[in-house]
Design a protein around this motif. Structure first.
Motif, PDB file in Angstrom:
ATOM      1  N   LEU A 302      32.072   4.022  -5.684  1.00  0.00           N
ATOM      2  CA  LEU A 302      31.778   2.978  -6.483  1.00  0.00           C
ATOM      3  C   LEU A 302      30.203   3.024  -7.122  1.00  0.00           C
ATOM      4  O   LEU A 302      29.964   2.774  -8.476  1.00  0.00           O
ATOM      5  CB  LEU A 302      32.059   1.382  -5.830  1.00  0.00           C
ATOM      6  N   ALA A 303      29.436   3.154  -6.274  1.00  0.00           N
ATOM      7  CA  ALA A 303      27.964   3.328  -6.459  1.00  0.00           C
ATOM      8  C   ALA A 303      27.868   4.502  -7.779  1.00  0.00           C
ATOM      9  O   ALA A 303      26.936   4.316  -8.519  1.00  0.00           O
ATOM     10  CB  ALA A 303      26.941   3.479  -5.369  1.00  0.00           C
ATOM     11  N   ARG A 304      28.344   5.895  -7.351  1.00  0.00           N
ATOM     12  CA  ARG A 304      28.169   6.689  -8.172  1.00  0.00           C
ATOM     13  C   ARG A 304      28.802   6.263  -9.658  1.00  0.00           C
ATOM     14  O   ARG A 304      28.388   6.650 -10.574  1.00  0.00           O
ATOM     15  CB  ARG A 304      29.023   8.072  -7.530  1.00  0.00           C
ATOM     16  N   PHE A 305      30.015   5.559  -9.714  1.00  0.00           N
ATOM     17  CA  PHE A 305      30.839   5.131 -10.900  1.00  0.00           C
ATOM     18  C   PHE A 305      29.582   4.293 -11.638  1.00  0.00           C
ATOM     19  O   PHE A 305      29.307   4.338 -12.755  1.00  0.00           O
ATOM     20  CB  PHE A 305      31.896   4.451 -10.585  1.00  0.00           C
ATOM     21  N   LEU A 306      29.144   3.281 -10.830  1.00  0.00           N
ATOM     22  CA  LEU A 306      28.217   2.245 -11.550  1.00  0.00           C
ATOM     23  C   LEU A 306      26.778   3.127 -12.195  1.00  0.00           C
ATOM     24  O   LEU A 306      26.401   2.713 -13.256  1.00  0.00           O
ATOM     25  CB  LEU A 306      27.547   1.224 -10.629  1.00  0.00           C
ATOM     26  N   ARG A 307      26.358   4.119 -11.240  1.00  0.00           N
ATOM     27  CA  ARG A 307      25.367   4.854 -11.791  1.00  0.00           C
ATOM     28  C   ARG A 307      25.704   5.601 -13.273  1.00  0.00           C
ATOM     29  O   ARG A 307      24.979   5.367 -14.232  1.00  0.00           O
ATOM     30  CB  ARG A 307      24.762   5.912 -10.706  1.00  0.00           C
ATOM     31  N   GLU A 308      26.664   6.073 -13.163  1.00  0.00           N
ATOM     32  CA  GLU A 308      27.171   6.809 -14.199  1.00  0.00           C
ATOM     33  C   GLU A 308      27.423   6.200 -15.632  1.00  0.00           C
ATOM     34  O   GLU A 308      27.062   6.479 -16.689  1.00  0.00           O
ATOM     35  CB  GLU A 308      28.267   8.015 -14.031  1.00  0.00           C
ATOM     36  N   LYS A 309      28.589   5.212 -15.420  1.00  0.00           N
ATOM     37  CA  LYS A 309      28.964   4.296 -16.435  1.00  0.00           C
ATOM     38  C   LYS A 309      28.175   3.205 -16.743  1.00  0.00           C
ATOM     39  O   LYS A 309      28.399   2.430 -17.959  1.00  0.00           O
ATOM     40  CB  LYS A 309      30.326   4.025 -16.000  1.00  0.00           C
ATOM     41  N   LEU A 310      27.335   2.733 -15.889  1.00  0.00           N
ATOM     42  CA  LEU A 310      26.651   1.480 -16.176  1.00  0.00           C
ATOM     43  C   LEU A 310      25.105   1.617 -16.181  1.00  0.00           C
ATOM     44  O   LEU A 310      24.347   1.528 -17.247  1.00  0.00           O
ATOM     45  CB  LEU A 310      26.963   0.459 -14.940  1.00  0.00           C
ATOM     46  N   TYR A 311      24.414   2.045 -14.919  1.00  0.00           N
ATOM     47  CA  TYR A 311      22.934   2.012 -15.229  1.00  0.00           C
ATOM     48  C   TYR A 311      22.505   3.253 -16.114  1.00  0.00           C
ATOM     49  O   TYR A 311      21.507   3.279 -16.759  1.00  0.00           O
ATOM     50  CB  TYR A 311      22.658   2.451 -13.676  1.00  0.00           C
ATOM     51  N   GLU A 312      23.275   3.990 -16.479  1.00  0.00           N
ATOM     52  CA  GLU A 312      22.859   5.272 -17.349  1.00  0.00           C
ATOM     53  C   GLU A 312      23.646   5.110 -18.776  1.00  0.00           C
ATOM     54  O   GLU A 312      23.869   6.296 -19.405  1.00  0.00           O
ATOM     55  CB  GLU A 312      23.060   6.616 -16.665  1.00  0.00           C
ATOM     56  N   HIS A 313      24.366   4.032 -18.952  1.00  0.00           N
ATOM     57  CA  HIS A 313      24.855   3.933 -20.160  1.00  0.00           C
ATOM     58  C   HIS A 313      23.940   3.744 -21.366  1.00  0.00           C
ATOM     59  O   HIS A 313      22.520   3.060 -20.870  1.00  0.00           O
ATOM     60  CB  HIS A 313      25.588   2.389 -20.158  1.00  0.00           C
ATOM     61  N   PRO A 314      24.110   4.369 -22.570  1.00  0.00           N
ATOM     62  CA  PRO A 314      23.266   4.482 -23.544  1.00  0.00           C
ATOM     63  C   PRO A 314      22.539   3.183 -23.927  1.00  0.00           C
ATOM     64  O   PRO A 314      21.146   3.321 -24.185  1.00  0.00           O
ATOM     65  CB  PRO A 314      23.772   4.900 -24.935  1.00  0.00           C
ATOM     66  N   ARG A 315      23.184   2.139 -23.879  1.00  0.00           N
ATOM     67  CA  ARG A 315      22.591   0.706 -24.174  1.00  0.00           C
ATOM     68  C   ARG A 315      21.619   0.319 -23.041  1.00  0.00           C
ATOM     69  O   ARG A 315      20.588  -0.193 -23.491  1.00  0.00           O
ATOM     70  CB  ARG A 315      23.809  -0.283 -24.088  1.00  0.00           C
ATOM     71  N   VAL A 316      22.023   0.646 -21.822  1.00  0.00           N
ATOM     72  CA  VAL A 316      21.187   0.305 -20.931  1.00  0.00           C
ATOM     73  C   VAL A 316      19.857   0.983 -20.798  1.00  0.00           C
ATOM     74  O   VAL A 316      18.668   0.632 -20.527  1.00  0.00           O
ATOM     75  CB  VAL A 316      21.702   0.261 -19.466  1.00  0.00           C
ATOM     76  N   LEU A 317      20.171   2.489 -20.943  1.00  0.00           N
ATOM     77  CA  LEU A 317      18.888   3.252 -21.178  1.00  0.00           C
ATOM     78  C   LEU A 317      18.041   3.184 -22.297  1.00  0.00           C
ATOM     79  O   LEU A 317      16.870   3.295 -22.031  1.00  0.00           O
ATOM     80  CB  LEU A 317      19.412   4.691 -21.257  1.00  0.00           C
ATOM     81  N   ASP A 318      18.467   2.404 -23.466  1.00  0.00           N
ATOM     82  CA  ASP A 318      17.628   2.072 -24.500  1.00  0.00           C
ATOM     83  C   ASP A 318      16.678   1.261 -24.034  1.00  0.00           C
ATOM     84  O   ASP A 318      15.467   0.848 -24.374  1.00  0.00           O
ATOM     85  CB  ASP A 318      18.518   1.559 -25.676  1.00  0.00           C
ATOM     86  N   ILE A 319      17.229   0.032 -23.463  1.00  0.00           N
ATOM     87  CA  ILE A 319      16.420  -1.324 -22.889  1.00  0.00           C
ATOM     88  C   ILE A 319      15.544  -0.673 -21.990  1.00  0.00           C
ATOM     89  O   ILE A 319      14.454  -0.969 -22.038  1.00  0.00           O
ATOM     90  CB  ILE A 319      17.659  -2.245 -22.479  1.00  0.00           C
ATOM     91  N   SER A 320      15.865   0.110 -21.173  1.00  0.00           N
ATOM     92  CA  SER A 320      14.951   0.550 -20.199  1.00  0.00           C
ATOM     93  C   SER A 320      13.959   1.134 -20.761  1.00  0.00           C
ATOM     94  O   SER A 320      12.645   1.044 -20.328  1.00  0.00           O
ATOM     95  CB  SER A 320      15.468   1.423 -19.066  1.00  0.00           C
TER      96      SER A 320
END
Ligand code: MG
Length: 388
Positions: A302-320
């Motif tokens: 689940l953590a790997r999924f969240l990293r790949e699909k959510l924390y590294e989502h282009p929208r989240v990366l843009d904001i970061s």
């Protein structure tokens, strides 16, 4: 003389708690000794001091994963902290650990987070690489030990050794970072109470980030079908036509599975290795508070999924990226002209390096204060909005 309420509470701990649990009556005390309170144990006072601190109120305006522009009903660091606290207290109570101490550790565990979540922490760590670096657990201790103002002649909240010790996940003392009061003496392993806080943190963020990811539309229920734990809970849940109800039921079932697994696995481990005192816990090589191997694997997936699909989502990366820019430019502005820092910052920081003082000031900011300060000093529009 009639026993005080506090003495009765301490006796209650002796009756209720397991032999390996930490007890308020046997606390190693505070850096500045204080008389005991009539109505509250030492750990209950720690908890209350944390709740009344300025840093605690700021958690409300600090990001967990989503920046404030995304909407009002996502988690922030305050609601995250409260969710961790709820889970950790259930686990502590079920195991016979000290619930008050667990709660105090949890309520303070994220005080040291920078604005803009982990992206802010990475930026500050990079900027401070030649000055001891930046790490949010150590910053939480710096806040309760030093940066909070509470009483004349004493810096910080003057918490007990057990709460301070519980805030440090990694045993190593700072090598180059200044810590102006004695560092808590570290044992090999954290207390069971601190380990419960840590595991409960994982349960809370894995689940609420999944929930927020779905709410935001950055994650879809179809994508989650690739996660084993999600498939399992979906299989046993009754059908509901409303996807919002399904989502809530699934998250609730996931939290319940993880908490139950943690309690049962930990209970067996503690029984199996025969720890009989808090000292035994501190000496043990391995962590006692653990998930089963099966759940550990499920959580990893689940953590790997969240990293790949959510924390590294282009929208989240843009904001970061925008957030990182705000903090780097604020840092440069203060370092170029330290008179831009408020007067009280310099006055209180005797003997501290200017880099550390600047980092403390920036780390303490809420997301919106950082954006406003950036605009005030640099006259720019909010780069987070520009990227939105
Ligand atoms: Mg946390």
């Amino acid at each position: 003389m009639k026993a005080s309420v506090r003495e009765a509470l301490e006796k209650g701990e002796d009756r209720r708690l397991e032999p390996w649990a930490l007890r308020a009556s046997r606390s190693r005390g505070r850096l500045h000794p204080e008389p005991e309170h009539a109505y509250r144990t030492a750990f209950q006072r720690d908890r209350d001091r944390i709740i009344h601190s300025t840093a605690f109120r700021r958690l409300q305006y600090k990001t967990q994963v989503f920046i404030r522009h995304e909407g009002d009903h996502f988690r922030n660091r305050l609601t995250h902290t409260l969710e961790v606290s709820q889970i950790a207290r259930t686990v502590a109570r079920a195991l016979g650990a000290n619930e008050d101490l667990t709660e105090a550790i949890v309520l303070a565990h994220d005080l040291g987070h920078t604005p803009f979540g982990h992206s802010g922490e990475r930026v500050l760590h990079r900027l401070l690489r030649d000055h001891g670096g930046f790490e949010h657990n150590r910053q939480s201790l710096r806040i309760v030990d030093f940066l909070e103002i509470r009483a004349e002649g004493i810096r910080g909240l003057n918490l007990t050794h057990e709460t301070r010790h519980g805030l440090l996940k990694h045993g190593a003392p700072p090598t180059r970072t200044e810590h102006p009061v004695p560092w808590p003496e570290m044992s090999r392993a954290p207390s069971v109470e601190a380990q419960i806080a840590d595991a409960s943190d994982e349960i809370a963020y894995n689940n609420h980030d999944t929930d927020d990811g779905l709410r935001s539309g950055l994650l879809t229920p179809d994508q989650l079908q690739e996660v084993g734990l999600w498939r399992e809970v979906r299989r046993v849940l009754p059908h509901a036509d409303d996807p919002r109800i399904l989502q809530r039921e699934a998250i609730r079932a996931l939290i319940d599975r993880m908490v139950t697994d943690l309690i049962e696995t930990t209970r067996d481990r503690i029984a199996g290795c025969g720890v009989e005192s808090p000292e035994n816990v501190g000496d043990s090589e391995e962590r006692l508070v653990q998930f089963s191997d099966e759940m550990h694997e499920g959580k990893r997936e689940l953590a790997r999924f969240l990293r790949e699909k959510l924390y590294e989502h282009p929208r989240v990366l843009d904001i970061s990226a925008g957030a990182g820019q705000v903090l780097s430019e604020l840092w440069a502005a203060y370092r170029e002209d330290p008179s831009r820092l408020p007067d009280h910052i310099g006055d209180e920081a005797s003997g501290e390096s200017p880099e550390r003082v600047t980092a403390d000031y920036i780390a303490g900011m809420t997301d919106r204060f950082a954006v406003e300060e950036h605009r005030r000093l640099l006259g720019l529009r909010d780069p987070l909005i520009l990227l939105g």
